[in-house]
Design a protein around this motif. Structure first.
Motif, PDB file in Angstrom:
ATOM      1  N   UNK A 238       0.793  -1.354  -0.207  1.00  0.00           N
ATOM      2  CA  UNK A 238       0.154   0.096  -0.004  1.00  0.00           C
ATOM      3  C   UNK A 238       0.313   1.286   0.079  1.00  0.00           C
ATOM      4  N   UNK A 239       1.921   1.084  -0.429  1.00  0.00           N
ATOM      5  CA  UNK A 239       3.241   2.281  -0.069  1.00  0.00           C
ATOM      6  C   UNK A 239       2.959   2.850  -1.795  1.00  0.00           C
ATOM      7  N   UNK A 240       3.745   4.878  -1.985  1.00  0.00           N
ATOM      8  CA  UNK A 240       3.332   4.769  -2.529  1.00  0.00           C
ATOM      9  C   UNK A 240       4.906   4.990  -3.155  1.00  0.00           C
ATOM     10  N   UNK A 241       5.400   4.127  -4.515  1.00  0.00           N
ATOM     11  CA  UNK A 241       6.695   4.935  -4.611  1.00  0.00           C
ATOM     12  C   UNK A 241       7.276   5.119  -5.847  1.00  0.00           C
ATOM     13  N   UNK A 242       8.137   5.394  -5.938  1.00  0.00           N
ATOM     14  CA  UNK A 242       9.137   5.862  -7.196  1.00  0.00           C
ATOM     15  C   UNK A 242       9.018   4.632  -8.230  1.00  0.00           C
ATOM     16  N   UNK A 243       8.527   4.791  -9.817  1.00  0.00           N
ATOM     17  CA  UNK A 243       9.307   3.158 -10.190  1.00  0.00           C
ATOM     18  C   UNK A 243      10.908   3.632 -10.564  1.00  0.00           C
ATOM     19  N   UNK A 244      11.167   2.271 -10.550  1.00  0.00           N
ATOM     20  CA  UNK A 244      12.919   2.802 -10.404  1.00  0.00           C
ATOM     21  C   UNK A 244      13.416   2.829 -11.955  1.00  0.00           C
ATOM     22  N   UNK A 245      12.336   2.030 -12.719  1.00  0.00           N
ATOM     23  CA  UNK A 245      13.222   1.975 -14.360  1.00  0.00           C
ATOM     24  C   UNK A 245      11.897   3.616 -15.414  1.00  0.00           C
ATOM     25  N   UNK A 246      11.157   4.140 -14.620  1.00  0.00           N
ATOM     26  CA  UNK A 246      10.552   5.125 -15.555  1.00  0.00           C
ATOM     27  C   UNK A 246      10.376   6.763 -14.731  1.00  0.00           C
ATOM     28  N   UNK A 247      10.894   6.124 -13.698  1.00  0.00           N
ATOM     29  CA  UNK A 247      10.377   7.483 -12.358  1.00  0.00           C
ATOM     30  C   UNK A 247       9.440   8.256 -12.674  1.00  0.00           C
ATOM     31  N   UNK A 248       8.425   7.417 -13.085  1.00  0.00           N
ATOM     32  CA  UNK A 248       6.281   7.854 -12.871  1.00  0.00           C
ATOM     33  C   UNK A 248       6.284   7.289 -11.164  1.00  0.00           C
ATOM     34  N   UNK A 249       5.227   8.673 -10.369  1.00  0.00           N
ATOM     35  CA  UNK A 249       4.660   7.974  -9.456  1.00  0.00           C
ATOM     36  C   UNK A 249       3.609   6.471  -9.781  1.00  0.00           C
ATOM     37  N   UNK A 250       4.102   5.941  -8.803  1.00  0.00           N
ATOM     38  CA  UNK A 250       3.659   4.438  -8.480  1.00  0.00           C
ATOM     39  C   UNK A 250       2.811   4.383  -7.557  1.00  0.00           C
ATOM     40  N   UNK A 251       1.011   4.454  -7.394  1.00  0.00           N
ATOM     41  CA  UNK A 251       0.374   4.359  -6.194  1.00  0.00           C
ATOM     42  C   UNK A 251      -0.439   3.486  -6.194  1.00  0.00           C
ATOM     43  N   UNK A 252      -0.926   2.694  -4.733  1.00  0.00           N
ATOM     44  CA  UNK A 252      -1.544   1.900  -4.827  1.00  0.00           C
ATOM     45  C   UNK A 252      -3.077   1.683  -4.908  1.00  0.00           C
ATOM     46  N   UNK A 253      -3.434   1.934  -6.266  1.00  0.00           N
ATOM     47  CA  UNK A 253      -4.997   1.686  -6.559  1.00  0.00           C
ATOM     48  C   UNK A 253      -5.842   0.783  -6.639  1.00  0.00           C
ATOM     49  N   UNK A 254      -6.983   0.242  -6.139  1.00  0.00           N
ATOM     50  CA  UNK A 254      -7.329  -0.812  -6.230  1.00  0.00           C
ATOM     51  C   UNK A 254      -6.824  -1.839  -7.225  1.00  0.00           C
ATOM     52  N   UNK A 255      -6.879  -1.756  -7.955  1.00  0.00           N
ATOM     53  CA  UNK A 255      -6.377  -2.910  -9.024  1.00  0.00           C
ATOM     54  C   UNK A 255      -4.926  -2.388  -9.607  1.00  0.00           C
ATOM     55  N   UNK A 256      -3.763  -3.079  -9.373  1.00  0.00           N
ATOM     56  CA  UNK A 256      -3.013  -2.611 -10.427  1.00  0.00           C
ATOM     57  C   UNK A 256      -2.349  -4.066 -11.385  1.00  0.00           C
ATOM     58  N   UNK A 257      -2.192  -2.996 -12.440  1.00  0.00           N
ATOM     59  CA  UNK A 257      -2.315  -4.253 -13.814  1.00  0.00           C
ATOM     60  C   UNK A 257      -1.817  -3.809 -14.400  1.00  0.00           C
ATOM     61  N   UNK A 258      -0.898  -5.461 -14.454  1.00  0.00           N
ATOM     62  CA  UNK A 258       0.633  -6.016 -14.426  1.00  0.00           C
ATOM     63  C   UNK A 258       1.087  -6.290 -15.948  1.00  0.00           C
ATOM     64  N   UNK A 259       1.978  -5.618 -16.702  1.00  0.00           N
ATOM     65  CA  UNK A 259       2.149  -6.207 -18.432  1.00  0.00           C
ATOM     66  C   UNK A 259       3.088  -8.049 -18.010  1.00  0.00           C
ATOM     67  N   UNK A 260       2.404  -9.201 -17.747  1.00  0.00           N
ATOM     68  CA  UNK A 260       3.318  -9.904 -17.072  1.00  0.00           C
ATOM     69  C   UNK A 260       3.353 -11.095 -17.912  1.00  0.00           C
ATOM     70  N   UNK A 261       4.072 -10.865 -19.009  1.00  0.00           N
ATOM     71  CA  UNK A 261       4.489 -12.031 -20.333  1.00  0.00           C
ATOM     72  C   UNK A 261       4.800 -13.665 -19.099  1.00  0.00           C
ATOM     73  N   UNK A 262       5.364 -13.476 -18.294  1.00  0.00           N
ATOM     74  CA  UNK A 262       6.008 -14.829 -17.979  1.00  0.00           C
ATOM     75  C   UNK A 262       4.461 -15.465 -17.196  1.00  0.00           C
ATOM     76  N   UNK A 263       3.888 -14.803 -17.127  1.00  0.00           N
ATOM     77  CA  UNK A 263       2.408 -14.589 -15.575  1.00  0.00           C
ATOM     78  C   UNK A 263       3.135 -15.283 -14.631  1.00  0.00           C
ATOM     79  N   UNK A 264       2.464 -16.992 -13.970  1.00  0.00           N
ATOM     80  CA  UNK A 264       2.408 -17.618 -13.437  1.00  0.00           C
ATOM     81  C   UNK A 264       4.038 -18.212 -13.291  1.00  0.00           C
ATOM     82  N   UNK A 265       4.473 -17.980 -14.083  1.00  0.00           N
ATOM     83  CA  UNK A 265       5.520 -19.235 -14.817  1.00  0.00           C
ATOM     84  C   UNK A 265       7.222 -18.498 -13.888  1.00  0.00           C
ATOM     85  N   UNK A 266       6.897 -17.237 -13.748  1.00  0.00           N
ATOM     86  CA  UNK A 266       8.246 -16.111 -13.518  1.00  0.00           C
ATOM     87  C   UNK A 266       7.599 -15.812 -11.673  1.00  0.00           C
ATOM     88  N   UNK A 267       8.409 -17.335 -11.245  1.00  0.00           N
ATOM     89  CA  UNK A 267       8.012 -17.144  -8.868  1.00  0.00           C
ATOM     90  C   UNK A 267       7.896 -16.202  -8.633  1.00  0.00           C
TER      91      UNK A 267
END
Length: 361
Positions: A238-267
């Motif tokens: 639930x913490x608001x952080x700065x994305x280390x890759x893009x320097x954008x603010x990332x806020x803990x909204x209800x849903x966080x949408x993750x582009x996850x090409x490897x899905x559950x396979x990436x532990x």
């Protein structure tokens, strides 16, 4: 308190993180998103050689042009104007307020006026008039300005008051499946924070040759993305952080949408995903999308032929989803319209949320 003032070439990583975290907290308290991201536009010739560059960055609701360079041999042919036009086209309709740039008298103030920029003011240098600067601006005509504002949904305050954890929704699929497109569409509807796997490529480690990886180890954990893991971990708390890759603010909204090409396979990242959507897209559609995506700005028939030959001879099996890769909470046909995909996902999320509520009662 005693103190000293020093000039340093660069502050330490720890100092930068502490400073950034404090600034983000201040901005967030005022519902402002710094929205900082550097980027470049490049022009390449038929041989892939870059001959023109525009460096810029976004901050809050504005875009700042740092530099424009055109190789001497190509100047006077309109390439600088093409870069500015593409910059404007790319950000038009995305909720930004304006584009800023500064130029000196010895550079090209007249050029920017011809490109439609307005001179806001001039800072005169009396001792060296060549260094007199003109500050230019060009405003977008967007009806709504959405950049620079923290994206909050109607559930945010309720979640924060209950100290609930955000739900991380992963979207997996092969390259060209439509993951990023669906993530952006859902983010617009749900007013959710987005995270894209590719943004972390440059600060992470992974196989350099996907085909060799596929025919050798095919170990999904060869992708070592500690910064992405930490991002998911912090947001999950639930913490608001700065994305280390893009320097954008990332806020803990209800849903966080993750582009996850490897899905559950990436532990390492899969353990943070609460609900996984797998886009099962026909190979021909995915291939067509990749070709359009990778070649539309600089079409090169020879490179396209080489890519297709490689696809037919070696890489095609890489794009066939295995049963393990299809393991998900919702399998969506990637050939469906974006609207139909979104409808299926929203219905599934509604049912998923009901199950969570039943468990918590």
């Amino acid at each position: 308190m005693n103190y000293t003032i020093e000039f340093v070439d660069k502050i330490s990583h720890a100092e930068e993180e502490r400073m950034t975290k404090d600034l983000v907290a201040y901005e967030s308290a005022h519902e402002i998103d710094v929205n900082y991201k550097t980027f470049s536009l490049v022009l390449k010739d038929d041989n892939g050689i870059v001959f023109a560059v525009l460096n810029a960055f976004t901050a809050f609701a504005e875009i700042y042009v740092d530099d424009i360079w055109v190789d001497t041999a190509h100047r006077g042919k309109g390439f600088g104007k093409k870069l500015l036009q593409e910059l404007e086209r790319h950000f038009q309709g995305k909720g930004f307020n304006n584009i800023n740039l500064v130029t000196s008298v010895f550079q090209a103030p007249g050029f920017y006026e011809k490109c439609g920029f307005q001179a806001e003011f001039v800072r005169v240098n009396k001792k060296n008039p060549k260094l007199t600067k003109t500050f230019f601006v060009k405003f977008f005509n967007d009806e709504v300005q959405t950049q620079g504002i923290l994206k909050r949904d109607k559930h945010t305050d309720r979640i924060n008051s209950k100290k609930s954890h955000p739900l991380i929704i992963g979207i997996s699929g092969i390259s060209g499946a439509g993951k990023s497109t669906l993530v952006k569409k859902l983010a617009e509807t749900l007013q959710s924070t987005t995270i894209f796997w590719d943004d972390y490529d440059e600060i992470s480690k992974g196989p350099q040759n996907y085909v060799e990886w596929f025919y050798s180890s095919k170990d999904y954990n060869d992708w070592i993305y500690p910064e992405l893991v930490d991002t998911l971990h912090q947001l999950k708390k639930g913490e608001t952080i700065v994305c280390p890759a893009t320097r954008r603010n990332l806020t803990p909204t209800k849903y966080i949408l993750l582009d996850a090409p490897l899905g559950y396979c990436h532990q390492a990242t899969g353990k943070y995903i609460d609900f996984l959507i797998c886009l099962d897209t026909p190979l021909d559609i995915a291939l067509a999308r990749r070709l359009i995506r990778d070649h539309q700005d600089n079409p090169n028939p020879q490179k396209m032929i080489q890519e297709l030959e490689k696809y037919l001879s070696k890489s095609r099996p890489l794009f066939i989803l295995s049963p393990e890769e299809k393991t998900s909470d919702l399998l969506v046909d990637g050939s469906l319209s974006l609207q139909e995909q979104e409808k299926q996902v929203l219905n599934a999320l509604s049912l998923f949320e009901e199950k969570i509520s039943d468990k918590n009662e």
